[in-house]
Design an enzyme around this catalytic site. Structure first.
Site, PDB file in Angstrom:
ATOM      1  N   PHE A 149     141.624   0.952  -4.541  1.00 39.74           N
ATOM      2  CA  PHE A 149     141.788   0.203  -3.283  1.00 39.74           C
ATOM      3  C   PHE A 149     140.705  -0.840  -3.080  1.00 39.74           C
ATOM      4  O   PHE A 149     140.883  -1.801  -2.335  1.00 39.74           O
ATOM      5  CB  PHE A 149     141.807   1.175  -2.085  1.00 39.74           C
ATOM      6  N   LYS A 173     150.344  -1.002 -11.003  1.00 37.72           N
ATOM      7  CA  LYS A 173     150.550   0.037  -9.992  1.00 37.72           C
ATOM      8  C   LYS A 173     149.330  -0.041  -9.067  1.00 37.72           C
ATOM      9  O   LYS A 173     148.275   0.536  -9.354  1.00 37.72           O
ATOM     10  CB  LYS A 173     150.657   1.409 -10.672  1.00 37.72           C
ATOM     11  N   GLU A 176     147.842   2.542  -3.055  1.00 32.28           N
ATOM     12  CA  GLU A 176     148.776   2.658  -1.918  1.00 32.28           C
ATOM     13  C   GLU A 176     148.148   2.144  -0.629  1.00 32.28           C
ATOM     14  O   GLU A 176     148.836   1.902   0.355  1.00 32.28           O
ATOM     15  CB  GLU A 176     149.155   4.123  -1.634  1.00 32.28           C
ATOM     16  N   SER A 226     138.537   6.552  -9.368  1.00 30.57           N
ATOM     17  CA  SER A 226     137.506   7.588  -9.305  1.00 30.57           C
ATOM     18  C   SER A 226     137.461   8.375 -10.625  1.00 30.57           C
ATOM     19  O   SER A 226     138.443   8.413 -11.369  1.00 30.57           O
ATOM     20  CB  SER A 226     137.801   8.522  -8.135  1.00 30.57           C
ATOM     21  N   CYS A 281     132.159  -0.342  -6.628  1.00 28.72           N
ATOM     22  CA  CYS A 281     131.714   0.530  -7.726  1.00 28.72           C
ATOM     23  C   CYS A 281     130.370   0.081  -8.257  1.00 28.72           C
ATOM     24  O   CYS A 281     129.724   0.803  -9.005  1.00 28.72           O
ATOM     25  CB  CYS A 281     132.738   0.550  -8.840  1.00 28.72           C
ATOM     26  N   GLU A 379     129.146  10.615  -5.668  1.00 25.28           N
ATOM     27  CA  GLU A 379     129.464   9.250  -5.228  1.00 25.28           C
ATOM     28  C   GLU A 379     130.005   9.349  -3.801  1.00 25.28           C
ATOM     29  O   GLU A 379     130.993  10.044  -3.557  1.00 25.28           O
ATOM     30  CB  GLU A 379     130.530   8.634  -6.136  1.00 25.28           C
TER      31      GLU A 379
END
Ligand code: NAD
Length: 496
Positions: A149, A173, A176, A226, A281, A379
């Site tokens: 995301f 893909k 969401e 992740s 990240c 994290e």
């Protein structure tokens, strides 16, 4: 309410989806759209379209592919504001940051515009008498990209630019949580002249991902997300015989030596820890303060935080937006609670900035964080900066090298010798020297070590070209008629 659909065979389609997921504006907490979640039948339709397109696109000339890439580059640049606004509306990051995301993604497209050069093979004339040896690169086929995301535009561009330039079909893909910008991307590819089916968007959750991982017509998988999911994708995809690169999570340390310029270090720490609300990240989430630098550095960071403007990403002057979902905001708060219970000192408490309208949280600064503290080991992916105090450079280096994540790291100092030791001995994939977020430019490659990357190939740049192509080596002879003889020995070059 908007309905976010798939993009298959050059246009929007609701597909066979019966299940949907809500999409929110994180700055208001309101649902703004309903997302179609792919069924196995949608996966099949997307892959069939991509497969057919890959077969013809792979035969398209380099000249024709380059023309499409240049057109796409111009369209992306021209639509920067629209793309950034879409990112902000579903991700929450401030508009200037979203525009930065577009700019960094453009670098990857610009790199891929040089595909004619990048696809060149090698040629060795007269490797043996009358024998030439050469290598060629060919596309892999259908590449699926599964993205997180936090960069809903840039990470897809990391993947699809090289994939398409090299003659593959690409199925995206998206996450969401912020899926809409993927459809504008698809439309810009269409406007650039890309044939139907070469770029596909399949919206969905685990059903879509598992369908792609198991589909025999998908040749390779690029993943960013992740670590637990990266590991799952790598293991499942490679077991199904696919080429996989899977980039995972991070805990990026910034080491500050006593000789560092305090203002430079404090500005960098605040920018890199709290930019995009820590949902990068490559965000700095740990400061390794060496020796006497700790107290003045903490004071300098603390001093800067009250003036940071936290607000909706589309509001003039906002510097930090909300977190992606209410659940994620609460998870970050839980980490702060647990970190405090485990002994960390809360110097600045962002929990007081929690809002009911929208998923906002303030900036948190934790001091005296031990290497065993959950606020250090995990994290958090939020606006939380942990300070770990060490006495020496070597202790700091050991600390960084003992962490399971190894995506990025930075050192702040004026000591060239210390920098040289750091860059040689630190076991991390991307290093900044007085640069807090060392995301490599588009003509290098991006990737961490250890639990931050599964697979061998880093993302984009030269390694991206390797991932998107398969190599062949041809050994060739054109003998004169009548010059051949039978020889059952293993071919060697020794007597030629
Ligand atoms: P995530 O792992 O939850 O999701 C990433 C993708 O995987 C999404 O498309 C999601 O739909 C899919 N997915 C989620 N659960 C799945 C499951 N059980 N099975 C199959 N597919 C699944 O990650 P996120 O929360 O969207 O993104 C944040 C994470 O991404 C952070 O850990 C961050 O460090 C990481 N990240 C890493 C890099 C990098 O380059 N190393 C870059 C950006 C983000």
């Amino acid at each position: 309410m908007a309905h976010v659909q798939h993009w298959i065979e050059g246009g929007l389609t609701a597909g066979a989806s019966t299940k949907t997921a809500p999409v929110f504006n994180p700055a208001t907490g309101e649902q703004t759209a309903e997302l179609a979640l792919a069924t196995p039948a949608d996966v099949d339709a997307a892959v069939a379209s991509a497969r057919a397109a890959a077969d013809s696109w792979s035969h398209t000339s380099l000249a024709a592919r380059t023309k499409v890439l240049f057109a796409f580059r111009e369209l992306l640049a021209a639509h920067t504001d629209e793309l950034a606004a879409l990112v902000t509306s579903e991700h929450g990051k401030v508009l200037s940051d979203a525009a930065g995301e577009v700019a960094r993604g453009l670098e990857n497209v610009e790199y891929a515009c040089g595909v004619a050069n990048l696809m060149k093979g090698e040629f060795s004339e007269q490797a043996s008498t009358g024998v030439d040896v050469y290598s060629i690169r060919q596309p892999v086929g259908v590449i699926a990209g599964i993205t997180p995301f936090n960069f809903p535009l840039m990470v897809p561009l990391w993947m699809c630019s090289n994939a398409i330039a090299c003659g593959n079909a690409f199925i995206l893909k998206p996450s969401e949580k912020d899926p809409s910008v993927s459809l504008l991307l698809a439309d810009l590819w269409r406007q650039a002249g890309l044939p139907d089916g070469v770029f596909t968007v399949l919206q969905g959750d685990k059903v879509a991902v598992d369908g792609l991982l198991q589909h025999p017509q998908v040749d390779a998988i690029s993943f960013v997300g992740s670590t637990p999911i990266a590991q799952y994708i790598y293991e499942t995809g490679t077991k199904a015989g696919k080429r996989v690169q899977a980039l995972g999570g991070a805990k990026n340390h910034m080491m500050v030596l006593p000789d560092a310029d305090l203002d430079v270090a404090a500005d960098a720490a605040v920018s890199a820890a709290y930019g995009a609300a820590g949902e990068r990240c490559m965000a700095i989430s740990v400061i390794v303060a060496v020796g006497a630098v700790a107290d003045p550095l903490i004071d300098a960071i603390k001093e800067r935080l009250p003036s940071l403007q936290i607000g909706p990403g589309d509001k003039e002057g906002s510097e930090m937006g909300p977190l992606i979902t209410a659940a994620h905001r609460d998870k970050v708060i839980d980490y702060i609670d647990r970190g405090e219970k485990e002994g960390a000192k809360v110097v600045v408490d962002g929990r007081t900035g929690r809002s009911e309208d929208g998923f906002f949280l303030g900036c948190t600064l934790l001091d005296d964080v031990s290497p065993e503290n959950v606020a250090y080991t995990d994290e958090i992916f939020g606006p939380v900066l942990a300070i770990v105090r060490v006495d020496t450079f070597d202790q700091g280096l050991d600390l960084i090298n003992s962490h399971k994540f190894a995506n990025g790291t930075a050192i702040f100092t004026r000591d060239g010798g210390a920098v040289r030791s750091f860059q040689r001995d630190v076991q991390v994939g991307m290093i900044g020297v007085n640069v807090p977020i060392p995301v490599p430019v588009g003509y290098y490659s991006f990737g961490g070590w250890k639990a931050s990357l599964f697979g061998d190939t880093h993302m984009y740049g030269p390694e991206g070209i390797n991932f998107c192509t398969r190599r062949k080596v041809v050994t060739s002879r054109w003998p004169d008629p009548g010059s051949s003889k039978i020889d059952l020995g293993f071919p060697t070059n020794s007597d030629h």
